[in-house]
Design an enzyme around this catalytic site. Structure first.
Site, PDB file in Angstrom:
ATOM      1  CE  LYS A 106      -6.387   2.122  -0.828  1.00 48.60           C
ATOM      2  NZ  LYS A 106      -7.081   2.181   0.470  1.00 48.60           N
ATOM      3  CE1 TYR A 124     -14.936   3.085  -3.135  1.00 51.19           C
ATOM      4  CE2 TYR A 124     -13.011   3.426  -4.533  1.00 51.19           C
ATOM      5  CZ  TYR A 124     -13.568   3.307  -3.272  1.00 51.19           C
ATOM      6  OH  TYR A 124     -12.765   3.411  -2.157  1.00 51.19           O
ATOM      7  CE  LYS A 155      -3.804   8.314   6.747  1.00 53.47           C
ATOM      8  NZ  LYS A 155      -5.012   7.447   6.721  1.00 53.47           N
ATOM      9  CD  GLU A 173       5.844  -3.989   3.931  1.00 57.03           C
ATOM     10  OE1 GLU A 173       5.191  -4.822   4.602  1.00 57.03           O
ATOM     11  OE2 GLU A 173       6.262  -2.919   4.424  1.00 57.03           O
ATOM     12  CB  SER A 231     -11.386   7.166  -4.001  1.00 56.31           C
ATOM     13  OG  SER A 231     -10.187   7.687  -3.424  1.00 56.31           O
ATOM     14  CE  LYS A 279      -3.686   2.389   2.528  1.00 57.36           C
ATOM     15  NZ  LYS A 279      -4.566   2.361   3.715  1.00 57.36           N
TER      16      LYS A 279
END
Length: 425
Positions: free
Chosen positions: A336, A401, A305, A321, A362, A273
């Site tokens: 992501k 979505y 972040k 990871e 998004s 991510k």
């Protein structure tokens, strides 16, 4: 005696609509023979000085092709391989398609809020915060009617329930837990995924607990993530999805689930991510962006972040990871965002036997939707191509979505959207 061979010339086919095609071709050929002293050499396609013998079959091929006036007459290229032969028709393209897209590959993310009415999200046209009792059920029922039977829940937590330590994340009566129970009671065979992270519940807007000096606490956060995952499993979740990017959280959550008897609950790890600029509309939907520091306080709240999500510059780090998540018990690994990180999807696909998921986030949704609303893109074709590109890169599962719309578009065809080919010659 047979006539002497006639050089193949770049000649225009005369435009004589009322003339017999065979006679027209013969007349053209006769003029070429008479003007043999001024012959042109074909260099664009045919070999220089290449001479062919006219045959009835060749004559038929040229006159039956219905080519436009001005088309040059050239011999066929001597090609052992013509890739276009495998693209000649819808049926053949579908038969040799290397990848395909089906509603079963899609997960629908749903935003829910603790109210009755659906609330449109301005930065995501066509997407709303759904009222958890009715709007949620209606949206999921529609998705299921088109073959999408997987959803992931993202709750919009009321501000008065947010705290610095985010205990609301594991409230048995919390919005996420109530939504899970309602969905499983209404649709027992629905696959319900959840989000495991503290940012929807954290007044500081971070996925972990923020120390006063701005450090995001890792191990202390993992303890609360375990409690959150177990509370979601108790509510009926089929798959818990840690999106926080804390170190060691997959193994800790697996042990916590197993200890509580939820050995059947899967973990979809947000393995790679990235600290991406494409999350803006999502944070609008949940009001989960990092909070601005209070000027009257000495507390430091990181504005982004980047100390726990991956650097967009890094490629090999995703392998580190991946190896950790595999060793700790992940059942599915995720990349992501999706399209800006197709290389990372392929990297994971080539280095694991686990299913790989991708999140069509998004920001990607908003860009495609905005361009379509302006008439700059064909929405259906652009969305399906985007999703297919993630499948081609190696994604087994896609969170998008557009899930309901994409499945609806597929249902409008005689068969599922296969290999980028829906219709046409």
């Amino acid at each position: 005696m047979a006539p002497a061979p006639t050089p193949c010339l770049h000649q225009n086919i005369p435009h004589l609509p009322q003339q017999n095609p065979a006679a027209k071709f013969q007349k053209t050929r006769s003029r070429a023979v008479k003007g043999r002293s001024q012959q042109q050499r074909v260099t664009a396609v045919a070999e220089v000085n290449h001479v062919i013998q006219d045959t009835p079959a060749q004559t038929r091929r040229l006159v039956e092709a219905n080519v436009p006036a001005g088309t040059p007459i050239v011999p066929p290229q001597d090609l052992p391989s013509r890739p276009r032969r495998n693209r000649r028709s819808v049926s053949f393209r579908n038969a040799v398609a290397e990848n395909f897209l089906h509603p079963a590959h899609l997960i629908l993310p749903v935003f829910v809020h603790d109210g009755e009415q659906n609330i449109p999200i301005a930065s995501m046209p066509g997407v709303s915060r759904l009222g958890w009792r009715h709007g949620l059920i209606d949206s999921v029922a529609e998705a299921r009617s088109y073959g999408v039977n997987q959803v992931v829940i993202f709750p919009k937590t009321p501000d008065h329930l947010k705290t610095r330590t985010a205990e609301e994340a594991f409230n048995p009566a919390g919005l996420a837990q109530r939504s899970i129970r309602l969905l499983k009671d209404t649709f027992p065979d629905l696959e319900v995924y959840t989000d495991v992270a503290l940012d929807p519940y954290n007044s500081d807007g971070h996925d972990g607990i923020v120390r006063d000096d701005g450090v995001i606490l890792n191990d202390e956060t993992v303890e609360f993530l375990c409690r959150q995952a177990v509370s979601q499993a108790r509510a009926g979740a089929d798959v818990v999805s840690p999106s926080d990017m804390m170190d060691g959280r997959i193994g800790a959550i697996r042990r916590a689930l197993d200890r509580e008897g939820f050995t059947h609950v899967s973990i979809m790890a947000y393995t790679a991510k990235y600290a991406s600029a494409f999350y803006g509309p999502f944070r609008d939907a949940l009001a989960s962006a990092p909070a601005a520091a209070d000027g009257s306080s000495k507390r430091i709240i990181p504005p982004n972040k980047k100390t726990y999500q991956q650097d967009p510059a890094n490629y090999r780090e995703a392998l580190r990871e991946l190896r950790a998540d595999e060793a700790e018990g992940a059942d599915i690994v995720m990349v992501k965002p999706g399209m800006p990180y197709l290389d990372i999807i392929r990297l994971l696909r080539d280095n694991t036997t686990l299913p790989v998921s991708a999140y069509h986030v998004s920001g990607e949704y908003a860009m495609l939707k905005a361009a379509a609303l302006q008439g700059w893109l064909n929405e259906e074709e652009a969305v399906l191509e985007s999703l297919l590109s993630m499948r081609r890169a190696g994604a087994d599962i896609i969170l998008t979505y557009f899930a309901s719309d994409a499945a609806k578009w597929m249902a409008g065809d005689r068969s599922p959207f296969i290999g980028g080919t829906k219709s046409g010659l």
